[in-house]
Design an enzyme around this catalytic site. Sequence first.
Site, mmCIF file in Angstrom:
data_model
loop_
_atom_site.group_PDB
_atom_site.id
_atom_site.type_symbol
_atom_site.label_atom_id
_atom_site.label_comp_id
_atom_site.label_asym_id
_atom_site.label_seq_id
_atom_site.Cartn_x
_atom_site.Cartn_y
_atom_site.Cartn_z
ATOM 1 N N HIS A 1 0.816 -1.211 0.000
ATOM 2 C CA HIS A 1 0.000 0.000 0.000
ATOM 3 C C HIS A 1 0.854 1.268 0.000
ATOM 4 O O HIS A 1 0.350 2.375 -0.268
ATOM 5 C CB HIS A 1 -0.935 0.002 1.217
ATOM 6 C CG HIS A 1 -2.194 0.779 1.006
ATOM 7 N ND1 HIS A 1 -2.411 1.569 -0.097
ATOM 8 C CD2 HIS A 1 -3.318 0.903 1.778
ATOM 9 C CE1 HIS A 1 -3.608 2.145 -0.010
ATOM 10 N NE2 HIS A 1 -4.181 1.755 1.125
ATOM 11 N N ASP B 1 -2.206 2.364 -4.546
ATOM 12 C CA ASP B 1 -3.443 2.773 -3.878
ATOM 13 C C ASP B 1 -4.505 1.692 -4.039
ATOM 14 O O ASP B 1 -4.456 0.875 -4.964
ATOM 15 C CB ASP B 1 -3.956 4.089 -4.470
ATOM 16 C CG ASP B 1 -3.036 5.262 -4.161
ATOM 17 O OD1 ASP B 1 -2.363 5.206 -3.114
ATOM 18 O OD2 ASP B 1 -2.981 6.203 -4.975
#
Length: 417
Positions: A388, A392
Site C-alpha cells: 500500500h 493505492d
Amino acid sequence: MAIEIKAPTFPESVADGTVATWHKQPGDAVKRDELIVDIETDKVVIEVLAEADGVLGDIVKGEGETVLSEELLGTLNEGGAAAPAPKSEAKESATAAAPAQAQSAASYAGEAADEPMLSPAARKIAEENGLSVSEISGTGKGGRVTKEDVVAAVEAKKNAPAKPAAPAAKPAAAAPSVSLGEGDRVEKRVPMTRLRARIAERLVDAQSNMAMLTTFNEVNMKPVMDLRSKYKDLFEKKHNGVRLGFMSFFVKAATEALKRFPAVNASIDGNDIVYHGYQDIGVAVSSDRGLVVPILRNTEFMSLATIEGTIADYGRKARDGKLSMEEMTGGTFTISNGGVFGSLLSSPIVNPPQAAILGMHKIQERPMAVNGQVVILPMMYLALSYDHRLIDGKEAVSFLVAIKELLEDPARLLLDI
C-alpha cells in the site's frame, strides 16, 4: 599439478552458500566435467564440476560449512597419476607376500581399479543402499558398473535370506527406536535447509516492512475452459507436445493489466520508485526443497505456447534441482497458484522488492446469478496482495478487475482492448 576447486561466483543477492554434498572423497578418481560438490544457496543448488581429469586432493570445506563467493573448497591433482597407485602397490604386495596376503592385496587392487568405473548415478544408489563395489557385477563396456547393475544388486540383496546372526545382534537396540506402541511420542529433528530458512526470513521481512493489503475478486472460468477444451488437442499438435493450461491465460492477462497500471509493476528502492518498462513475471513452483519462483522474462513478447513450454521446463528443473541462479533472479510481479493443491481462498505474501502478487485458487462450481437466472458456473477466487506504500486501493482493485474482464472475455487479449 594441483588445481584449486573454488566456490562459484555468487550474484549480489546471494551473500554465501553451504557445502551440501561432496560426491567425491580424497583419493577418488575424477573425470573432467564430473560433479564433485554441491553448494546450496538461498535460491538454488549449484553444482561444481571438475576442470580436468585427476584425483581429488584435500577437502578444505566440509559438508555443512559456509562458503563465500570464489572461496577455496579443495584441490584436484590433475593427471590422475595417483589413481592407479593402489593397484600397483597391491600387485607388488601380492608378489612379495604370502598367498593369503596376495589374495587380500589383489582384492584391494581390483576394488581400487573398479572405483572409477562406477558412474555417479550408480555410485549414489549404491551408497544409499550400503553396497560396496565388490558386491556388484558390472555389465557395461569394459566392466563398467551401470545404474541397472546397482539396482539389480539392491534387489538381490533385499531378496537374499537373512543371516542367522543378524536378529540376535540388534534386538536390544531396535526395540526402543522402531517399536511404536500405544502412548509412544516420536519426534524427529532435522536442520532447516538454507532455502527454507531464507523463505521464512523473507516472509517475515515482507510482513514487517510493508503496508501489505489483499483485495479479492472472482472470475468465471467457463470462457477460458471452453476455449481450452476446443483447441487443446490442436494446440498440442501444433506446438510439438506443449499442453495448453490455464497459467498462460493468467500470465497474458496479468501482463496486459501491468501495462495499464504501471505502479503494480514497480518497486521501491530506498526513497525512489522504480517503474519497470518490461514485464518479468515470476511463477511460483513447488519443489521438494520448498517454494521456488523462476522468472518468465519479457512476457509482453511471449506467446501462449512459449509461456506454457517455459513453465513446464521450469517445473521439471525444479523437481530435479536444476534451476539456475539466473532463472531465479529478478521479476517485477509474481503469480502463485494454490488451486493446484485445493486452496479455495488465501492471502499470498508479496515477494520483495516487488509490489504485488496474484493468487489463483481452486476452480469451484457455484450457483451464480446471470441475467436474473441462477446458473452453475466454474468460479475461481482471485487475490491480489499489494504494498500500500506504492499502490493505492483504487489501482489494486482496478488491476484485479482488468484481469477478471480479460479472462471472462479472452478475445480481449487478442484484440488488445
